[in-house]
Design a protein around this motif. Structure first.
Motif, PDB file in Angstrom:
ATOM      1  N   ASP A 210      32.968  28.467  40.381  1.00 35.73           N
ATOM      2  CA  ASP A 210      32.365  27.508  39.388  1.00 35.73           C
ATOM      3  C   ASP A 210      32.771  28.087  37.968  1.00 35.73           C
ATOM      4  OD1 ASP A 210      30.748  25.998  37.606  1.00 35.73           O
ATOM      5  OD2 ASP A 210      28.953  26.535  38.560  1.00 35.73           O
ATOM      6  N   LEU A 211      33.858  27.447  37.406  1.00 29.71           N
ATOM      7  CA  LEU A 211      34.225  27.697  35.974  1.00 29.71           C
ATOM      8  C   LEU A 211      32.999  28.032  35.040  1.00 29.71           C
ATOM      9  CD1 LEU A 211      37.218  27.406  36.990  1.00 29.71           C
ATOM     10  CD2 LEU A 211      37.561  26.446  34.791  1.00 29.71           C
ATOM     11  N   ALA A 212      31.976  27.503  35.055  1.00 31.61           N
ATOM     12  CA  ALA A 212      30.961  27.627  34.332  1.00 31.61           C
ATOM     13  C   ALA A 212      30.249  28.893  34.244  1.00 31.61           C
ATOM     14  CB  ALA A 212      29.653  26.428  34.395  1.00 31.61           C
ATOM     15  N   THR A 213      30.310  29.587  35.335  1.00 32.05           N
ATOM     16  CA  THR A 213      30.016  31.133  35.462  1.00 32.05           C
ATOM     17  C   THR A 213      31.093  32.289  35.573  1.00 32.05           C
ATOM     18  OG1 THR A 213      29.323  30.769  37.681  1.00 32.05           O
ATOM     19  CG2 THR A 213      27.804  30.055  36.155  1.00 32.05           C
ATOM     20  N   ALA A 214      32.289  31.588  36.062  1.00 33.22           N
ATOM     21  CA  ALA A 214      33.187  32.513  36.326  1.00 33.22           C
ATOM     22  C   ALA A 214      33.722  33.507  35.269  1.00 33.22           C
ATOM     23  CB  ALA A 214      34.591  31.954  37.115  1.00 33.22           C
ATOM     24  N   SER A 215      33.921  34.701  35.221  1.00 34.52           N
ATOM     25  CA  SER A 215      34.207  35.704  34.328  1.00 34.52           C
ATOM     26  C   SER A 215      35.675  35.610  34.359  1.00 34.52           C
ATOM     27  CB  SER A 215      33.792  37.099  34.614  1.00 34.52           C
ATOM     28  OG  SER A 215      34.444  37.702  35.991  1.00 34.52           O
ATOM     29  N   VAL A 216      36.231  36.136  33.373  1.00 37.97           N
ATOM     30  CA  VAL A 216      37.729  36.302  33.114  1.00 37.97           C
ATOM     31  C   VAL A 216      38.310  37.273  34.127  1.00 37.97           C
ATOM     32  CG1 VAL A 216      39.694  37.300  31.327  1.00 37.97           C
ATOM     33  CG2 VAL A 216      37.601  35.981  30.504  1.00 37.97           C
ATOM     34  N   ASP A 217      37.740  38.196  34.540  1.00 36.53           N
ATOM     35  CA  ASP A 217      38.234  39.057  35.779  1.00 36.53           C
ATOM     36  C   ASP A 217      38.542  38.058  37.176  1.00 36.53           C
ATOM     37  OD1 ASP A 217      38.528  41.365  34.056  1.00 36.53           O
ATOM     38  OD2 ASP A 217      36.693  42.167  34.765  1.00 36.53           O
ATOM     39  N   GLU A 218      37.244  37.508  37.273  1.00 34.54           N
ATOM     40  CA  GLU A 218      37.269  36.476  38.663  1.00 34.54           C
ATOM     41  C   GLU A 218      38.621  35.360  38.550  1.00 34.54           C
ATOM     42  OE1 GLU A 218      32.805  36.330  39.996  1.00 34.54           O
ATOM     43  OE2 GLU A 218      33.208  35.375  38.236  1.00 34.54           O
ATOM     44  N   LEU A 219      38.571  35.138  37.058  1.00 39.81           N
ATOM     45  CA  LEU A 219      39.611  33.903  37.115  1.00 39.81           C
ATOM     46  C   LEU A 219      41.193  34.595  37.180  1.00 39.81           C
ATOM     47  CD1 LEU A 219      37.924  32.026  34.040  1.00 39.81           C
ATOM     48  CD2 LEU A 219      38.562  31.211  36.401  1.00 39.81           C
ATOM     49  N   GLY A 220      40.986  35.720  36.506  1.00 40.96           N
ATOM     50  CA  GLY A 220      42.404  36.493  36.518  1.00 40.96           C
ATOM     51  C   GLY A 220      42.897  36.629  38.037  1.00 40.96           C
ATOM     52  N   ALA A 221      41.930  37.212  38.906  1.00 41.12           N
ATOM     53  CA  ALA A 221      42.300  37.380  40.444  1.00 41.12           C
ATOM     54  C   ALA A 221      42.583  36.190  41.144  1.00 41.12           C
ATOM     55  CB  ALA A 221      41.238  37.806  41.089  1.00 41.12           C
ATOM     56  N   LEU A 222      42.223  34.738  40.679  1.00 36.13           N
ATOM     57  CA  LEU A 222      42.478  33.468  41.286  1.00 36.13           C
ATOM     58  C   LEU A 222      43.792  33.366  40.584  1.00 36.13           C
ATOM     59  CD1 LEU A 222      41.180  31.129  42.943  1.00 36.13           C
ATOM     60  CD2 LEU A 222      40.345  30.205  40.883  1.00 36.13           C
ATOM     61  N   LEU A 223      44.006  33.453  39.572  1.00 31.68           N
ATOM     62  CA  LEU A 223      45.313  33.022  38.894  1.00 31.68           C
ATOM     63  C   LEU A 223      46.574  34.066  39.041  1.00 31.68           C
ATOM     64  CD1 LEU A 223      43.884  32.098  35.340  1.00 31.68           C
ATOM     65  CD2 LEU A 223      45.172  30.673  36.797  1.00 31.68           C
ATOM     66  N   ALA A 224      46.252  34.986  39.747  1.00 34.90           N
ATOM     67  CA  ALA A 224      47.490  35.917  39.952  1.00 34.90           C
ATOM     68  C   ALA A 224      48.650  35.304  41.100  1.00 34.90           C
ATOM     69  CB  ALA A 224      46.872  37.445  40.595  1.00 34.90           C
ATOM     70  N   GLY A 225      49.666  35.634  40.365  1.00 34.73           N
ATOM     71  CA  GLY A 225      50.813  35.083  41.356  1.00 34.73           C
ATOM     72  C   GLY A 225      51.116  33.563  41.105  1.00 34.73           C
ATOM     73  N   HIS A 226      50.640  32.920  40.203  1.00 36.88           N
ATOM     74  CA  HIS A 226      50.813  31.551  39.595  1.00 36.88           C
ATOM     75  C   HIS A 226      51.719  31.684  38.351  1.00 36.88           C
ATOM     76  CE1 HIS A 226      47.149  30.678  42.276  1.00 36.88           C
ATOM     77  NE2 HIS A 226      47.764  29.735  42.772  1.00 36.88           N
ATOM     78  N   ASP A 227      52.389  30.558  38.510  1.00 38.39           N
ATOM     79  CA  ASP A 227      53.212  30.102  37.182  1.00 38.39           C
ATOM     80  C   ASP A 227      52.557  29.420  36.065  1.00 38.39           C
ATOM     81  OD1 ASP A 227      55.728  31.197  38.054  1.00 38.39           O
ATOM     82  OD2 ASP A 227      55.305  29.621  39.597  1.00 38.39           O
ATOM     83  N   GLY A 228      51.494  28.450  36.442  1.00 36.29           N
ATOM     84  CA  GLY A 228      50.731  27.788  35.646  1.00 36.29           C
ATOM     85  C   GLY A 228      49.534  27.228  36.099  1.00 36.29           C
ATOM     86  N   VAL A 229      48.602  26.626  35.296  1.00 39.69           N
ATOM     87  CA  VAL A 229      47.366  26.266  35.622  1.00 39.69           C
ATOM     88  C   VAL A 229      47.170  24.866  34.847  1.00 39.69           C
ATOM     89  CG1 VAL A 229      46.370  27.490  33.760  1.00 39.69           C
ATOM     90  CG2 VAL A 229      44.961  26.859  35.771  1.00 39.69           C
ATOM     91  N   VAL A 230      46.649  23.966  35.871  1.00 40.75           N
ATOM     92  CA  VAL A 230      45.928  22.791  35.195  1.00 40.75           C
ATOM     93  C   VAL A 230      44.586  22.499  35.201  1.00 40.75           C
ATOM     94  CG1 VAL A 230      45.915  20.104  35.597  1.00 40.75           C
ATOM     95  CG2 VAL A 230      48.047  21.489  36.145  1.00 40.75           C
ATOM     96  N   TYR A 231      44.010  22.320  34.081  1.00 40.93           N
ATOM     97  CA  TYR A 231      42.493  22.179  33.930  1.00 40.93           C
ATOM     98  C   TYR A 231      42.355  20.674  34.216  1.00 40.93           C
ATOM     99  CZ  TYR A 231      37.548  22.370  31.956  1.00 40.93           C
ATOM    100  OH  TYR A 231      36.293  22.135  31.849  1.00 40.93           O
ATOM    101  N   ALA A 232      41.621  20.400  35.347  1.00 42.16           N
ATOM    102  CA  ALA A 232      41.161  18.948  35.446  1.00 42.16           C
ATOM    103  C   ALA A 232      39.696  18.681  35.892  1.00 42.16           C
ATOM    104  CB  ALA A 232      41.978  18.335  36.528  1.00 42.16           C
ATOM    105  N   ALA A 233      38.932  19.644  35.351  1.00 41.08           N
ATOM    106  CA  ALA A 233      37.422  19.346  35.528  1.00 41.08           C
ATOM    107  C   ALA A 233      37.184  18.226  34.721  1.00 41.08           C
ATOM    108  CB  ALA A 233      36.843  20.605  35.404  1.00 41.08           C
TER     109      ALA A 233
END
Length: 302
Positions: free
Chosen positions: A43-66
């Motif tokens: 849940d992006l509403a409560t996710a911290s920068v560290d939690e998001l960083g762990a999810l994004l690791a290894g990616h080249d890009g991100v799409v925000y489509a919420a």
């Protein structure tokens, strides 16, 4: 590319994921709840920068489509709620993306930001909390991303299409109206329209090109009368759409705004000023050259 699609269980997110994979890219998805096609639950509403960083690791890009329901009435003041919903998660997401070294991003925005730039005399951000927060979302999201992570903002009008049982959030009431025996009424004015497939194509183009541009999206421009007539025809109930005077539209919406204010509630798009928008031509130069017909029939099948 390896791309994370935030809101991957939604209509647009599902189409973006499919388009990425069709072009040979690796797409992973995240959503607030588990479901078909969801790789990670967060849940992006409560996710911290560290939690998001762990999810994004290894990616080249991100799409925000919420997505957000800008019409829902909420107790005053609504600005803090819309900011928590629209702006803060995007700032955290792109702060984390920058720290992880991502090189491209896309935000699914609103064509109201296009009209705020094009027609400042309409005072859209001043009058409508949702539009103010969309402007802040784009500006602050890009600031968080920094100069090495270009972020394209796709400015979406009415989006037609289907992904499994996922439909546009506005389609249900229009579907029931189009299939009913009630008369169809529409004012002057109209809107740009686009299919979810076209949005996905524009988004993946932006990722591949590392675009950081504002990208208004449109397949066609339709008057409200044309749009309702095509929806009714697709739903198997073709009939004439009658003209609704602008004065009636504005008076009705102003009354709704006054009643909402008396109940100490607000909507992201203020009904007291919505009438002026409804009777305007909210048109965008078509960007795809595609017909919308197939998407209309997908959204409102006979």
């Amino acid at each position: 590319m390896r791309i994370l699609v935030v809101g991957g269980s939604g209509l647009i997110g599902a189409h973006v994921t499919a388009e990425l994979r069709a072009r040979g890219h690796d797409a992973t998805t995240t959503a607030r709840s588990a479901g078909p096609g969801v790789d990670h639950v967060l849940d992006l509403a409560t996710a911290s920068v560290d939690e998001l960083g762990a999810l994004l690791a290894g990616h080249d890009g991100v799409v925000y489509a919420a997505r957000t329901d800008e019409q829902r009435p909420l107790p005053k003041p609504i600005y803090p709620v819309f900011r928590r919903d629209l702006v803060d998660p995007v700032v955290r997401l792109f702060t984390a993306a920058r720290a992880q070294g991502l090189t491209r991003g896309v935000i699914m925005g609103s064509y109201y930001t296009y009209f705020e730039r094009l027609h400042p005399q309409w005072r859209l951000a001043e009058r409508h909390t949702y539009i103010r927060c969309r402007m802040e979302q784009a500006g602050e999201g890009r600031a968080a991303a920094g100069p090495d992570l270009p972020v394209a903002v796709i400015e979406l009008p009415f989006v037609f299409g289907r992904a499994g049982d996922r439909l546009p959030n506005w389609a249900g009431p229009l579907d029931r109206w189009a299939r009913s025996r009630a008369p169809l009424l529409a004012p002057a004015g109209g809107t740009a329209v686009v299919s979810a497939r076209s949005v996905a194509s524009i988004a993946v183009d932006a990722l591949e090109q590392r675009s950081g541009a504002d990208l208004p999206a449109a397949d066609e421009n339709l008057t409200w009368r044309d749009m309702l007539a095509r929806i009714a025809g697709a739903a198997g109930r073709p009939r004439r759409v009658r003209h609704l005077p602008a004065t009636a539209v504005k008076a009705s919406l102003r009354l709704g705004g006054a009643l909402q204010s008396l109940s100490r509630k607000e909507s992201g798009v203020n009904p007291s000023h919505l009438g002026d928008l409804m009777v305007a031509n909210q048109f965008v130069e078509p960007t795809t050259g595609r017909s919308l017909e197939a998407a209309i029939r997908e959204t409102f099948p006979d």
